[in-house]
Design a protein around this motif. Structure first.
Motif, PDB file in Angstrom:
ATOM      1  N   MET A   1       0.965  -1.340  -0.158  1.00  0.00           N
ATOM      2  CA  MET A   1      -0.182  -0.003  -0.110  1.00  0.00           C
ATOM      3  C   MET A   1       0.921   1.393  -0.021  1.00  0.00           C
ATOM      4  SD  MET A   1      -2.799   1.202   2.942  1.00  0.00           S
ATOM      5  CE  MET A   1      -3.632  -0.197   2.558  1.00  0.00           C
ATOM      6  N   ARG A  64      14.265   0.904  13.974  1.00  0.00           N
ATOM      7  CA  ARG A  64      15.451   0.575  13.183  1.00  0.00           C
ATOM      8  C   ARG A  64      16.243   1.709  12.708  1.00  0.00           C
ATOM      9  NH1 ARG A  64      16.367  -3.906  11.366  1.00  0.00           N
ATOM     10  NH2 ARG A  64      16.566  -3.946   9.177  1.00  0.00           N
ATOM     11  N   ASP A  65      15.904   2.840  13.029  1.00  0.00           N
ATOM     12  CA  ASP A  65      16.571   3.863  12.618  1.00  0.00           C
ATOM     13  C   ASP A  65      17.481   4.316  13.951  1.00  0.00           C
ATOM     14  OD1 ASP A  65      16.718   4.355  10.294  1.00  0.00           O
ATOM     15  OD2 ASP A  65      15.192   5.920   9.995  1.00  0.00           O
ATOM     16  N   MET A 170      11.372 -15.567  25.590  1.00  0.00           N
ATOM     17  CA  MET A 170      10.845 -14.296  25.119  1.00  0.00           C
ATOM     18  C   MET A 170       9.830 -13.565  26.155  1.00  0.00           C
ATOM     19  SD  MET A 170      10.426 -15.616  20.955  1.00  0.00           S
ATOM     20  CE  MET A 170      10.561 -13.926  20.273  1.00  0.00           C
ATOM     21  N   VAL A 272      -2.130  -7.750  12.434  1.00  0.00           N
ATOM     22  CA  VAL A 272      -2.355  -8.465  10.958  1.00  0.00           C
ATOM     23  C   VAL A 272      -3.525  -7.796  10.569  1.00  0.00           C
ATOM     24  CG1 VAL A 272      -2.603 -10.851   9.868  1.00  0.00           C
ATOM     25  CG2 VAL A 272      -1.466 -10.553  12.035  1.00  0.00           C
ATOM     26  N   ARG A 313       3.972   0.396  12.106  1.00  0.00           N
ATOM     27  CA  ARG A 313       5.666  -0.395  12.430  1.00  0.00           C
ATOM     28  C   ARG A 313       6.162  -0.428  10.713  1.00  0.00           C
ATOM     29  NH1 ARG A 313       7.281  -2.911  16.893  1.00  0.00           N
ATOM     30  NH2 ARG A 313       9.355  -3.404  15.730  1.00  0.00           N
ATOM     31  N   VAL A 314       5.427  -0.814   9.900  1.00  0.00           N
ATOM     32  CA  VAL A 314       6.185  -1.078   8.572  1.00  0.00           C
ATOM     33  C   VAL A 314       5.560  -0.055   7.643  1.00  0.00           C
ATOM     34  CG1 VAL A 314       6.048  -3.668   8.300  1.00  0.00           C
ATOM     35  CG2 VAL A 314       4.044  -2.457   7.802  1.00  0.00           C
ATOM     36  N   ARG A 336      12.452   4.581  10.768  1.00  0.00           N
ATOM     37  CA  ARG A 336      12.169   3.121  10.317  1.00  0.00           C
ATOM     38  C   ARG A 336      11.778   2.259  11.411  1.00  0.00           C
ATOM     39  NH1 ARG A 336      16.602   0.048   7.696  1.00  0.00           N
ATOM     40  NH2 ARG A 336      18.111   1.070   8.879  1.00  0.00           N
TER      41      ARG A 336
ATOM     42  N   GLN B  14       6.094  -2.139   2.771  1.00  0.00           N
ATOM     43  CA  GLN B  14       4.687  -2.551   3.578  1.00  0.00           C
ATOM     44  C   GLN B  14       3.838  -3.335   2.803  1.00  0.00           C
ATOM     45  OE1 GLN B  14       2.605   1.401   4.040  1.00  0.00           O
ATOM     46  NE2 GLN B  14       1.165   0.552   5.085  1.00  0.00           N
ATOM     47  N   PHE B  17       5.065  -6.906   3.423  1.00  0.00           N
ATOM     48  CA  PHE B  17       4.967  -7.505   5.082  1.00  0.00           C
ATOM     49  C   PHE B  17       3.553  -7.434   5.379  1.00  0.00           C
ATOM     50  CE2 PHE B  17       5.231  -6.953   9.434  1.00  0.00           C
ATOM     51  CZ  PHE B  17       6.280  -7.823   9.898  1.00  0.00           C
ATOM     52  N   LEU B  22       3.070 -11.191   7.097  1.00  0.00           N
ATOM     53  CA  LEU B  22       2.496 -11.126   8.428  1.00  0.00           C
ATOM     54  C   LEU B  22       1.480 -11.975   8.367  1.00  0.00           C
ATOM     55  CD1 LEU B  22       2.986  -9.630  11.026  1.00  0.00           C
ATOM     56  CD2 LEU B  22       1.468  -7.714  10.259  1.00  0.00           C
ATOM     57  N   PHE B  33       8.207 -14.316  15.823  1.00  0.00           N
ATOM     58  CA  PHE B  33       9.301 -13.892  15.011  1.00  0.00           C
ATOM     59  C   PHE B  33       8.914 -12.696  14.286  1.00  0.00           C
ATOM     60  CE2 PHE B  33       9.664 -18.384  16.399  1.00  0.00           C
ATOM     61  CZ  PHE B  33      11.046 -18.401  16.866  1.00  0.00           C
ATOM     62  N   GLU B  34       7.793 -12.347  14.498  1.00  0.00           N
ATOM     63  CA  GLU B  34       7.366 -11.116  13.854  1.00  0.00           C
ATOM     64  C   GLU B  34       8.166  -9.966  13.610  1.00  0.00           C
ATOM     65  OE1 GLU B  34       4.690  -7.285  13.843  1.00  0.00           O
ATOM     66  OE2 GLU B  34       5.670  -8.252  15.437  1.00  0.00           O
ATOM     67  N   GLU B  35       9.008  -9.460  14.619  1.00  0.00           N
ATOM     68  CA  GLU B  35       9.933  -8.516  14.681  1.00  0.00           C
ATOM     69  C   GLU B  35      11.014  -8.951  13.836  1.00  0.00           C
ATOM     70  OE1 GLU B  35      10.854  -6.575  18.400  1.00  0.00           O
ATOM     71  OE2 GLU B  35       8.966  -5.471  18.331  1.00  0.00           O
ATOM     72  N   GLU B  38      10.377  -8.898  10.119  1.00  0.00           N
ATOM     73  CA  GLU B  38      10.713  -7.554   9.744  1.00  0.00           C
ATOM     74  C   GLU B  38      11.897  -6.951   9.386  1.00  0.00           C
ATOM     75  OE1 GLU B  38       9.563  -4.240  12.077  1.00  0.00           O
ATOM     76  OE2 GLU B  38      10.024  -2.755  10.699  1.00  0.00           O
ATOM     77  N   GLU B  39      12.928  -7.631  10.288  1.00  0.00           N
ATOM     78  CA  GLU B  39      14.344  -7.246  10.121  1.00  0.00           C
ATOM     79  C   GLU B  39      14.701  -8.084   8.995  1.00  0.00           C
ATOM     80  OE1 GLU B  39      18.203  -7.479  13.083  1.00  0.00           O
ATOM     81  OE2 GLU B  39      16.163  -7.533  14.026  1.00  0.00           O
ATOM     82  N   ASP B  42      13.704  -6.557   5.597  1.00  0.00           N
ATOM     83  CA  ASP B  42      14.672  -5.511   5.188  1.00  0.00           C
ATOM     84  C   ASP B  42      15.868  -5.838   4.665  1.00  0.00           C
ATOM     85  OD1 ASP B  42      13.928  -2.618   5.557  1.00  0.00           O
ATOM     86  OD2 ASP B  42      14.200  -2.873   7.703  1.00  0.00           O
ATOM     87  N   GLY B 205      22.632   0.078  12.362  1.00  0.00           N
ATOM     88  CA  GLY B 205      21.925  -0.448  11.204  1.00  0.00           C
ATOM     89  C   GLY B 205      21.272   0.915  10.545  1.00  0.00           C
ATOM     90  N   GLN B 206      21.508   2.122  10.830  1.00  0.00           N
ATOM     91  CA  GLN B 206      20.780   2.943  10.300  1.00  0.00           C
ATOM     92  C   GLN B 206      21.410   3.521   9.038  1.00  0.00           C
ATOM     93  OE1 GLN B 206      22.086   3.144  13.108  1.00  0.00           O
ATOM     94  NE2 GLN B 206      22.448   5.332  13.999  1.00  0.00           N
ATOM     95  N   PRO B 208      21.862   2.063   5.547  1.00  0.00           N
ATOM     96  CA  PRO B 208      21.605   0.986   4.659  1.00  0.00           C
ATOM     97  C   PRO B 208      22.303   1.228   3.355  1.00  0.00           C
ATOM     98  CG  PRO B 208      19.329   1.985   5.152  1.00  0.00           C
ATOM     99  CD  PRO B 208      20.390   2.529   5.992  1.00  0.00           C
TER     100      PRO B 208
END
Lengths: 347, 320
Positions: A1, A64-65, A170, A272, A313-314, A336, B14, B17, B22, B33-35, B38-39, B42, B205-206, B208
């Protein structure tokens, strides 16, 4: 999207949802009327706008940034980016609300922020802080180490480590009992909820909840609510025994639970499904849901309670929803993988 | 332009995912393991971009001034293409992650119980804290230093050479050869990185695009092209000529024989200069490994993996 931040955002209507009613029977119940009635009595009408119109800083952790995006809440614009070390995820006020402390999990530190000046003030090295929460009396700080499978209890006065528990596996999100005696942590890897006595570090019980439990809330009515991310349910749990009393169906990937500022409703982010469910805070009946694209995660409220600011998030954005109408009035570009979010009102 | 590309990247990620990855994790009961997923996404998208840029940069160079004509039989090169795609699109790293994550977690948790919290370069050198870009570059230097020594050990230890010789067996070296490594060798690289990270933390990691540039530079160093970087440049960055000398059939000759080779540096030749393993020249030797088998040189991905595993096992029990 594809999302254009400047494009007009269509106002999604409140969604109908399939849910369990309070007696446990399945049923397709249109909750729009009930919700509209509840909210209309609580909130005056407000025009749609990008910012909240209220002075404040909205702190968004770009995991992630390795930055904190600071949004001017009134204008709805990022005005500052604060560097962190590696991967910030969650943030809370300190007990006296004079500071914000964020957990940088991969950076192994707490970073303290001055919320009014929106500046970092100091840091403290700790082990892998993912989620963190102070006890209601301000004496304790629980930290969940998702990657190292550990639960840490710190003395909040000086951040001295008091207990470190192995928590397979976890440990994810945290809640406290109102008397600050017991801390509860969801175990994402074993589908359990664990209760730990703060003073002794003793495990009181460990009970199954649902598939991949994540967010947890101690409801005002006393029950524990746990969002099961591997399902579309929120478990209602007896805090004394840990037994699940019933489950509420919200949306696929139920992730986290937040009470509204007035305490009348609860909001559940569904990763989801891409929705935010609205629950009655007394009976936990599902009243409806907002469309919330971008895998919604954490959220906070404008001080007047009219807007929900949630991390996508994404989509690398923060979405702003009008509570009254469900209209997505803005999507603000941040860094990010934005995760934790906190709306700090300025006088 | 860069902003528009960035937005296109976000939109693509997006879409994948939200609408594929997802829901798939949810259906498979893997939301824990969703996070990490996402990693990984990337990583895979950046890897795909890296492949694209590597092809765009290296292929014209290889056609412009090739060192050698590889003829009609491109089978070994196709094997290297497979290696590259498996590695950079994240499939091999995904399996490595699944295997290494519990080990890394147990190691870090054990250290935490002992009261040891891994530092970062920024905590060791506080001024770096206010200069994230400089901190990233410092990590590039330190990690390249660590890679130099890992590479030295790959050539020095018999059992490790049994694995690494798969990389050197290629007689038709091209920019695709960079990722031609045994899976066990990749796991060892992951463990090596985890060990180094214990003392300096993981890099930021910022950036890329900078990560992409370092990976393209590593591909370029393997390219089949007559290219060196001049009198000063040859000390700054590993060139195709410099790294070809490392892959040369004669690499174990002369004064470098004691070190089982020369030019071990991955990005920065300064390590070879400092430790006496640099060989600056203008020659472009034939590549390959005389000690290797035909199957290791000419086999498919499966064939080379099986042969490498066999050589590794024999080396471990002292029969290699």
């Amino acid at each position: 999207m594809s999302i254009d931040p400047k494009a007009p955002v269509p106002a999604p209507s409140l969604l109908k949802c399939c849910c369990l009613d309070s007696s446990g029977r399945d049923g397709l119940i249109a909750r729009r009327t009930l919700l509209a009635t509840a909210l209309a009595t609580a909130l005056p009408a407000a025009p749609a706008r990008a910012g909240s119109g209220q002075a404040g800083h909205v702190f968004v952790l770009d995991s992630r940034d390795a930055t904190v995006s600071v949004i001017d809440a009134a204008r709805g614009e990022v005005v500052k980016r604060l560097p962190t070390l590696r991967e910030p995820h969650h943030l809370v006020y300190t007990p006296d609300r004079s500071e914000i402390v964020l957990g940088d999990s991969v950076g192994n530190e707490f970073l303290f922020l001055d919320p009014a000046r929106a500046e970092a003030t100091r840091s403290l090295r700790v082990s892998n802080p993912y989620h963190l929460m102070f006890s209601p009396d301000g004496r304790w700080l629980t930290v969940a180490s998702l990657r190292r499978h550990q639960i840490d209890l710190y003395r909040a006065a000086d951040y001295a480590l008091v207990h470190r528990l192995a928590a397979p596996r976890m440990p994810s999100h945290i809640a406290w009992s109102p008397d600050s005696r017991v801390t509860y942590v969801t175990l994402q890897g074993t589908n359990d909820l664990i209760a730990v006595e703060a003073e002794t570090g003793r495990i009181l019980w460990r009970k199954p909840t649902g598939d991949t439990p994540a967010g947890i809330l101690r409801a005002a009515t006393g029950e524990l609510l746990v969002a099961n991310m591997g399902e579309e349910t929120v478990s209602v749990i007896d805090p004394e025994s840990g037994e699940t009393m019933r489950r509420i169906r919200t949306g696929a990937g139920a992730h986290n639970i937040f009470p509204s500022p007035d305490g009348r409703v609860l909001f559940v982010t569904n990763r989801v499904a891409g929705t935010i469910s609205i629950l009655d805070a007394g009976r936990f009946a599902v009243l409806g849901a907002y469309g919330a694209p971008g895998a919604p995660d954490c959220l906070d409220f404008s001080p007047d309670g009219r807007q929900i600011w949630f991390t996508q998030r994404v989509a690398n954005r923060v979405g702003v929803l009008e509570v009254e109408t469900g209209a997505l009035v803005a999507q603000i570009r941040v860094g990010r993988s934005p995760h934790g979010i906190l709306f700090h009102a300025l006088a | 332009m860069i902003a528009a590309l960035g937005e296109a990247y976000v939109a693509l990620k997006q879409t994948i995912f939200e609408h594929a990855l997802l829901p798939a994790l949810y259906a498979l009961g893997l939301m824990a393991f969703e996070e990490a997923a996402e990693e990984w996404l990337d990583f895979a998208l950046l890897g795909a971009l890296t492949v694209f840029v590597s092809v765009a940069v290296c292929l014209p160079l290889e056609r412009w001034r090739p060192v050698e004509d590889h003829g009609a039989d491109r089978g070994p090169i196709r094997t290297d293409v497979t290696y590259t795609l498996l590695s950079r699109l994240g499939l091999a790293p995904l399996f490595a992650f699944i295997l290494l994550r519990p080990i890394e977690a147990a190691w870090a948790a054990g250290l935490a119980r002992l009261g040891f919290i891994p530092p970062t370069l920024e905590t060791l050198i506080p001024p770096l804290r206010d200069a994230p870009l400089l901190a990233f570059l410092a990590y590039v230097v330190v990690l390249d230093f660590a890679e130099y020594w890992r590479h030295r050990l790959q050539h020095r230890l018999g059992w490790w050479w049994a694995l690494h010789s798969l990389h050197h067996a290629q007689r038709q070296m091209t920019f695709w050869t960079d990722d031609r490594n045994h899976f066990i060798d990749d796991l060892l690289a992951g463990l090596w990185f985890a060990l180094v990270a214990t003392f300096i933390g993981v890099p930021p990691g910022q950036f890329p695009l900078l990560i992409l540039l370092t990976r393209v530079a590593e591909s370029l160093s393997h390219a089949n092209v007559r290219l060196e970087f001049g009198r000063i440049g040859r000390y700054l960055l590993v060139s195709p000529q410099y790294h070809r000398a490392h892959h040369g059939l004669d690499h174990a000759e002369g004064r470098h024989a004691l070190a089982h080779g020369c030019n071990f540096a991955v990005l920065l030749p300064v390590w070879d200069v400092l430790f006496g393993t640099a060989r600056f020249g203008r020659d472009y030797p034939a590549t390959g490994d005389l000690s290797g088998s035909e199957r290791l040189a000419l086999g498919s991905w499966w064939g080379t993996q099986a042969e490498g595993a066999k050589r590794f096992a024999r080396a471990l029990i002292g029969r290699g």
